[in-house]
Design a protein around this motif. Structure first.
Motif, PDB file in Angstrom:
ATOM      1  N   TYR A  26       0.872  -1.176   0.000  1.00  0.00           N
ATOM      2  CA  TYR A  26       0.000   0.000   0.000  1.00  0.00           C
ATOM      3  C   TYR A  26       0.903   1.216   0.000  1.00  0.00           C
ATOM      4  O   TYR A  26       1.718   1.409   0.903  1.00  0.00           O
ATOM      5  N   LEU A  27       0.766   2.040  -1.040  1.00  0.00           N
ATOM      6  CA  LEU A  27       1.595   3.227  -1.236  1.00  0.00           C
ATOM      7  C   LEU A  27       0.693   4.457  -1.225  1.00  0.00           C
ATOM      8  O   LEU A  27      -0.346   4.473  -1.879  1.00  0.00           O
ATOM      9  N   ARG A  28       1.115   5.483  -0.491  1.00  0.00           N
ATOM     10  CA  ARG A  28       0.311   6.704  -0.432  1.00  0.00           C
ATOM     11  C   ARG A  28       1.200   7.923  -0.321  1.00  0.00           C
ATOM     12  O   ARG A  28       2.231   7.903   0.330  1.00  0.00           O
ATOM     13  N   LEU A  29       0.780   8.976  -1.008  1.00  0.00           N
ATOM     14  CA  LEU A  29       1.408  10.285  -0.894  1.00  0.00           C
ATOM     15  C   LEU A  29       0.309  11.318  -0.934  1.00  0.00           C
ATOM     16  O   LEU A  29      -0.604  11.228  -1.756  1.00  0.00           O
ATOM     17  N   SER A  30       0.386  12.323  -0.075  1.00  0.00           N
ATOM     18  CA  SER A  30      -0.727  13.257   0.050  1.00  0.00           C
ATOM     19  C   SER A  30      -0.704  14.396  -0.955  1.00  0.00           C
ATOM     20  O   SER A  30      -1.725  14.998  -1.207  1.00  0.00           O
ATOM     21  N   ARG A  31       0.411  14.714  -1.537  1.00  0.00           N
ATOM     22  CA  ARG A  31       0.401  15.811  -2.500  1.00  0.00           C
ATOM     23  C   ARG A  31       0.680  15.272  -3.895  1.00  0.00           C
ATOM     24  O   ARG A  31       1.482  14.367  -4.083  1.00  0.00           O
ATOM     25  N   VAL A  66      -2.321   2.010  -4.752  1.00  0.00           N
ATOM     26  CA  VAL A  66      -1.687   3.327  -4.699  1.00  0.00           C
ATOM     27  C   VAL A  66      -2.748   4.403  -4.525  1.00  0.00           C
ATOM     28  O   VAL A  66      -3.738   4.432  -5.258  1.00  0.00           O
ATOM     29  N   ASP A  67      -2.501   5.287  -3.576  1.00  0.00           N
ATOM     30  CA  ASP A  67      -3.295   6.504  -3.411  1.00  0.00           C
ATOM     31  C   ASP A  67      -2.329   7.678  -3.523  1.00  0.00           C
ATOM     32  O   ASP A  67      -1.793   8.149  -2.531  1.00  0.00           O
ATOM     33  N   ASP A  68      -2.086   8.112  -4.740  1.00  0.00           N
ATOM     34  CA  ASP A  68      -1.168   9.222  -4.992  1.00  0.00           C
ATOM     35  C   ASP A  68      -1.981  10.504  -5.057  1.00  0.00           C
ATOM     36  O   ASP A  68      -2.878  10.643  -5.885  1.00  0.00           O
ATOM     37  N   GLY A  69      -1.683  11.421  -4.152  1.00  0.00           N
ATOM     38  CA  GLY A  69      -2.404  12.680  -4.109  1.00  0.00           C
ATOM     39  C   GLY A  69      -3.560  12.671  -3.127  1.00  0.00           C
ATOM     40  O   GLY A  69      -4.389  13.574  -3.140  1.00  0.00           O
ATOM     41  N   TYR A  70      -3.625  11.671  -2.245  1.00  0.00           N
ATOM     42  CA  TYR A  70      -4.703  11.579  -1.259  1.00  0.00           C
ATOM     43  C   TYR A  70      -4.163  11.796   0.146  1.00  0.00           C
ATOM     44  O   TYR A  70      -3.124  11.260   0.499  1.00  0.00           O
TER      45      TYR A  70
END
Length: 181
Positions: A26-31, A66-70
């Protein structure tokens, strides 16, 4: 974004298919980085987790969510929801993240997943940079350190959000004044 992968790793001699964990990253980045299809941080997370996986032959990578930008403040993220659906359907029994903050920024909710939900669902949870693997027995200090690490990361998130808010507030346009005459 969800990727289904076929693992190229062959069974170790004497090891049956059932002895493998079916894992997902699980990969995530907020911006969001608008000039790239996938942000550098997402690629960095993927690389770190792939390296970790190479040292653990008992784990097979099945999916990547992936939640890129969340934002990690809530859990209403498409990749996270797909991950939980896959867990409930038995497609994955191991979740691997870079650190606790990639799972989420709400330390109470993250703690609920780590201590209650994942164990209830029979999911092995691994946070690589935090040195946490739920398959290892907890010590008394683990019961204290996991919430403390989550809290510290949550405070960092609040501080950066507050700093952004102050910058916006300081750069705001003065209000228009109307003449009363």
């Amino acid at each position: 974004m969800e990727q289904v992968l076929e693992s190229s790793r062959a069974n170790t001699p004497g090891q049956s298919r059932e002895s493998f964990y079916h894992a997902g990253f699980y990969l995530r980045l907020s911006r969001e980085e608008k000039d790239k299809a996938e942000s550098d941080s997402i690629a960095g997370q993927r690389s770190l987790l792939t390296e970790y996986l190479s040292a653990h032959p008992e784990i097979r990578l099945r999916k990547v969510w992936v939640d890129d930008g969340y934002s990690g403040v809530n859990f209403q993220r498409p990749g996270f929801q797909k991950m939980m659906e896959a867990v409930r359907e038995g497609e994955a029994d191991c979740i691997i993240v870079k650190d606790f903050s990639r799972l989420g920024r709400n330390f109470i909710e993250v703690g609920k997943y780590i201590e209650k939900i994942f164990p209830f669902l029979g999911v092995r949870f691994i946070s690589v940079n935090d040195g946490y693997d739920s398959i290892n027995p907890w010590t008394a200090s683990d019961h204290l350190m996991v919430p403390v690490k989550n809290l510290i990361k949550g405070i960092g998130c609040l501080r950066s959000g507050f700093t952004r808010y102050l910058q916006i507030w300081q750069n705001r346009q003065p209000p228009l004044h109307r003449s009363l005459t």
